[in-house]
Design an enzyme around this catalytic site. Sequence first.
Site, PDB file in Angstrom:
ATOM      1  N   GLY A 128      19.623  29.041  34.172  1.00 35.09           N
ATOM      2  CA  GLY A 128      19.011  29.004  32.843  1.00 35.09           C
ATOM      3  C   GLY A 128      17.718  28.240  32.728  1.00 35.09           C
ATOM      4  O   GLY A 128      17.179  28.097  31.627  1.00 35.09           O
ATOM      5  N   TYR A 145      13.783  40.926  23.532  1.00 31.85           N
ATOM      6  CA  TYR A 145      13.881  39.483  23.258  1.00 31.85           C
ATOM      7  C   TYR A 145      12.637  38.923  22.594  1.00 31.85           C
ATOM      8  O   TYR A 145      12.474  37.707  22.523  1.00 31.85           O
ATOM      9  CB  TYR A 145      14.095  38.692  24.563  1.00 31.85           C
ATOM     10  CG  TYR A 145      15.089  39.277  25.515  1.00 31.85           C
ATOM     11  CD1 TYR A 145      16.450  39.315  25.209  1.00 31.85           C
ATOM     12  CD2 TYR A 145      14.682  39.778  26.746  1.00 31.85           C
ATOM     13  CE1 TYR A 145      17.361  39.839  26.098  1.00 31.85           C
ATOM     14  CE2 TYR A 145      15.591  40.303  27.639  1.00 31.85           C
ATOM     15  CZ  TYR A 145      16.931  40.340  27.307  1.00 31.85           C
ATOM     16  OH  TYR A 145      17.822  40.860  28.202  1.00 31.85           O
ATOM     17  N   GLU A 189      22.960  27.944  39.745  1.00 32.04           N
ATOM     18  CA  GLU A 189      22.672  29.350  40.056  1.00 32.04           C
ATOM     19  C   GLU A 189      21.496  29.873  39.224  1.00 32.04           C
ATOM     20  O   GLU A 189      21.675  30.715  38.352  1.00 32.04           O
ATOM     21  CB  GLU A 189      23.921  30.223  39.876  1.00 32.04           C
ATOM     22  CG  GLU A 189      24.696  29.924  38.626  1.00 32.04           C
ATOM     23  CD  GLU A 189      26.026  30.641  38.532  1.00 32.04           C
ATOM     24  OE1 GLU A 189      26.626  30.981  39.558  1.00 32.04           O
ATOM     25  OE2 GLU A 189      26.468  30.844  37.382  1.00 32.04           O
ATOM     26  N   PRO A 190      20.294  29.393  39.546  1.00 31.24           N
ATOM     27  CA  PRO A 190      19.119  29.900  38.837  1.00 31.24           C
ATOM     28  C   PRO A 190      18.741  31.307  39.308  1.00 31.24           C
ATOM     29  O   PRO A 190      18.928  31.656  40.469  1.00 31.24           O
ATOM     30  CB  PRO A 190      18.015  28.905  39.222  1.00 31.24           C
ATOM     31  CG  PRO A 190      18.454  28.325  40.534  1.00 31.24           C
ATOM     32  CD  PRO A 190      19.957  28.359  40.542  1.00 31.24           C
ATOM     33  N   CYS A 193       8.087  56.550  23.745  1.00 30.22           N
ATOM     34  CA  CYS A 193       8.121  57.027  22.362  1.00 30.22           C
ATOM     35  C   CYS A 193       8.995  56.124  21.506  1.00 30.22           C
ATOM     36  O   CYS A 193      10.101  56.498  21.117  1.00 30.22           O
ATOM     37  CB  CYS A 193       8.639  58.459  22.326  1.00 30.22           C
ATOM     38  SG  CYS A 193       7.300  59.605  22.481  1.00 30.22           S
ATOM     39  N   GLU A 194       8.510  54.932  21.266  1.00 31.41           N
ATOM     40  CA  GLU A 194       9.215  53.911  20.495  1.00 31.41           C
ATOM     41  C   GLU A 194       8.145  53.010  19.907  1.00 31.41           C
ATOM     42  O   GLU A 194       7.332  52.467  20.673  1.00 31.41           O
ATOM     43  CB  GLU A 194      10.052  53.016  21.420  1.00 31.41           C
ATOM     44  CG  GLU A 194      11.197  53.669  22.112  1.00 31.41           C
ATOM     45  CD  GLU A 194      12.500  53.433  21.373  1.00 31.41           C
ATOM     46  OE1 GLU A 194      13.413  54.251  21.584  1.00 31.41           O
ATOM     47  OE2 GLU A 194      12.588  52.471  20.600  1.00 31.41           O
ATOM     48  N   ARG A 230      11.594  43.570  28.008  1.00 31.73           N
ATOM     49  CA  ARG A 230      11.850  42.229  27.483  1.00 31.73           C
ATOM     50  C   ARG A 230      11.129  41.927  26.165  1.00 31.73           C
ATOM     51  O   ARG A 230      11.627  41.145  25.359  1.00 31.73           O
ATOM     52  CB  ARG A 230      11.535  41.158  28.539  1.00 31.73           C
ATOM     53  CG  ARG A 230      12.447  41.297  29.781  1.00 31.73           C
ATOM     54  CD  ARG A 230      12.394  40.071  30.683  1.00 31.73           C
ATOM     55  NE  ARG A 230      12.962  38.907  30.031  1.00 31.73           N
ATOM     56  CZ  ARG A 230      12.284  37.993  29.405  1.00 31.73           C
ATOM     57  NH1 ARG A 230      10.968  38.057  29.348  1.00 31.73           N
ATOM     58  NH2 ARG A 230      12.904  36.987  28.823  1.00 31.73           N
ATOM     59  N   TYR A 243      14.034  39.926  35.728  1.00 33.43           N
ATOM     60  CA  TYR A 243      14.597  40.807  34.696  1.00 33.43           C
ATOM     61  C   TYR A 243      13.621  41.905  34.256  1.00 33.43           C
ATOM     62  O   TYR A 243      13.640  42.320  33.103  1.00 33.43           O
ATOM     63  CB  TYR A 243      15.077  39.988  33.490  1.00 33.43           C
ATOM     64  CG  TYR A 243      16.100  38.945  33.845  1.00 33.43           C
ATOM     65  CD1 TYR A 243      17.391  39.322  34.221  1.00 33.43           C
ATOM     66  CD2 TYR A 243      15.793  37.591  33.822  1.00 33.43           C
ATOM     67  CE1 TYR A 243      18.339  38.361  34.560  1.00 33.43           C
ATOM     68  CE2 TYR A 243      16.736  36.625  34.165  1.00 33.43           C
ATOM     69  CZ  TYR A 243      18.002  37.024  34.531  1.00 33.43           C
ATOM     70  OH  TYR A 243      18.934  36.078  34.868  1.00 33.43           O
ATOM     71  N   ARG A 246      15.963  33.486  37.095  1.00 35.33           N
ATOM     72  CA  ARG A 246      14.586  33.591  36.610  1.00 35.33           C
ATOM     73  C   ARG A 246      13.654  32.574  37.268  1.00 35.33           C
ATOM     74  O   ARG A 246      12.530  32.897  37.622  1.00 35.33           O
ATOM     75  CB  ARG A 246      14.593  33.342  35.094  1.00 35.33           C
ATOM     76  CG  ARG A 246      13.265  33.559  34.416  1.00 35.33           C
ATOM     77  CD  ARG A 246      13.271  33.016  32.979  1.00 35.33           C
ATOM     78  NE  ARG A 246      14.467  33.344  32.271  1.00 35.33           N
ATOM     79  CZ  ARG A 246      14.642  34.440  31.527  1.00 35.33           C
ATOM     80  NH1 ARG A 246      13.658  35.292  31.393  1.00 35.33           N
ATOM     81  NH2 ARG A 246      15.785  34.652  30.905  1.00 35.33           N
TER      82      ARG A 246
HETATM   83  N1  LLP Z   1      24.627  32.338  35.924  1.00 31.52           N
HETATM   84  C1  LLP Z   1      25.204  33.079  34.985  1.00 31.52           C
HETATM   85  C2  LLP Z   1      26.650  33.036  34.831  1.00 31.52           C
HETATM   86  C3  LLP Z   1      24.431  33.902  34.158  1.00 31.52           C
HETATM   87  O1  LLP Z   1      25.015  34.605  33.209  1.00 31.52           O
HETATM   88  C4  LLP Z   1      23.027  33.950  34.331  1.00 31.52           C
HETATM   89  C5  LLP Z   1      22.189  34.800  33.510  1.00 31.52           C
HETATM   90  C6  LLP Z   1      22.463  33.153  35.358  1.00 31.52           C
HETATM   91  C7  LLP Z   1      23.290  32.360  36.120  1.00 31.52           C
HETATM   92  C8  LLP Z   1      21.003  33.138  35.635  1.00 31.52           C
HETATM   93  O2  LLP Z   1      20.267  32.721  34.555  1.00 31.52           O
HETATM   94  P1  LLP Z   1      18.705  32.395  34.714  1.00 31.52           P
HETATM   95  O3  LLP Z   1      18.591  31.227  35.636  1.00 31.52           O
HETATM   96  O4  LLP Z   1      18.055  33.595  35.270  1.00 31.52           O
HETATM   97  O5  LLP Z   1      18.256  32.090  33.344  1.00 31.52           O
HETATM   98  N2  LLP Z   1      17.960  39.675  30.771  1.00 31.52           N
HETATM   99  C9  LLP Z   1      17.663  38.402  30.146  1.00 31.52           C
HETATM  100  C10 LLP Z   1      18.350  37.259  30.852  1.00 31.52           C
HETATM  101  C11 LLP Z   1      19.852  37.401  30.912  1.00 31.52           C
HETATM  102  C12 LLP Z   1      20.504  36.288  31.676  1.00 31.52           C
HETATM  103  C13 LLP Z   1      21.937  36.549  31.874  1.00 31.52           C
HETATM  104  N3  LLP Z   1      22.638  35.586  32.629  1.00 31.52           N
HETATM  105  C14 LLP Z   1      16.156  38.216  30.123  1.00 31.52           C
HETATM  106  O6  LLP Z   1      15.435  39.092  30.559  1.00 31.52           O
HETATM  107  O7  LLP Z   1      15.670  37.189  29.635  1.00 31.52           O
END
Ligand code: LLP
Length: 420
Positions: free
Chosen positions: A237, A323, A279-280, A350-351, A319, A379, A282
């Site tokens: 996250g 979002y 667990e990053p 077409c949106e 995105r 993503y 992004r």
């Molecule tokens: N661990 C779990 C259990 C998760 O659900 C997620 C993301 C991550 C790790 C990795 O999160 P990150 O470090 O990437 O923030 N599609 C959306 C993001 C959805 C994230 C879902 N879960 C976007 O484009 O912003």
Amino acid sequence: MEKNLIFHGSDVPALAEKYGTPLYVMSIDDIRQRCAEIRVSFTDKYENTVAAFACKAFQTLEMIRLIKEEGLSLDIVSGGELYAALKAGFDPAHIGFHGNAKTPRELREALDAGVGTIIVDNFSELELLNRLALERGICQGILLRVTPGVDSHTHLYIATGNLDSKFGFSVPEIKKTVFEQVREMKGVDLKGFHYHVGSQLTENNSHIMATGIMLDLLANLKVRFGYVPRELNCGGGFGIRYADYPERSAVSTFMDPVMDMINSFYRESGDPRPTVIIEPGRWIVGEAGITVYEVSSVKTNAAGRHYAGVNGGLSDNPRTALYDAKYEVAAADKMDQPWDTLTTIAGKCCESGDIIAYDVMLPKMEIGDLLAVYSTGAYNYSMAGNYNRLPRPAVVMIENGEDHLSVRRETYEDMIEREL
Ligand code: LLP
């Protein structure tokens, strides 16, 4: 200033010329730097820690091999991601399998492949997994996913907010029934717990609050059952740079206070501290990627809004529509010209909502000009689709100024291939 945009040592218009557009360009150097930073600020800094890449952010065979080279573990969320990880030669022992609705087939595939950890989301999954494991005569390592009840979007702690999340077990549920039930099951080995508070977080208060809630739960289980976990997974996250957030957060911003809390908890209890996992997704790939488009139309509408229409859109980057994401952009072949024109970059789907970026300053764009959109490494490729039958872009990886094709561009034939 140079006319052409240079991204991590590569001339962007030259890449567009060589591979066509739209094009995802990913910098291996940047990904390796992020992995190195994770080592310095987390896995080497704190003993008994693991970093896993959440490959939902960007999964290709090459990316999985890169993650393997960098020594990270892998977080997956589907049988498809598992299949690709195994194809790329990733050690299943270092895979954690997530998901709130894993299918029986996916659970069987994970058990048969020898996936190290299954992160169990709910009781129906737990029962099914236990049965499938017993049928195979194995005891599967699991974590239970806990929804700590922290609202990560507003950074407010909402005591009962978790009741409405589709993910995980609630803390009361674990305390009341699930912990004792899981301990009775012979097909699963409860290694510990998992929590993930949200994505693109720019402040650490959600992580801190959630960690406090988890440690309270662990204290409760210790007193009542003498249980000490072997693993505690704090999720991902960590936020990166977009147009509305100027700077990537440091992993230490999140994990230093969290590690202080966990370490002092175990110092006081005298028990061995569990392995702490992050667990990053992004954070590792987001800023490593740009998308390069060609301008295919320019117009000013009746309301006076000036548009540059590009040859991609929400099919390769949903995105903004999903979002309200805010992107920084550059005129990749006109960097030396005055950025004096307020422009909205429209995708070609077409949106009405298919806009890549609203109201950005750019040089006056003309048909054939190139636009680069920053921070699209996470993503975008992984969420791309074929809406309006737009073929998905190619992925080019660059390293030390050298480039190579990693995923070829989809063709019209590819898009109808499965139709009978
Ligand atoms: N661990 C779990 C259990 C998760 O659900 C997620 C993301 C991550 C790790 C990795 O999160 P990150 O470090 O990437 O923030 N599609 C959306 C993001 C959805 C994230 C879902 N879960 C976007 O484009 O912003």
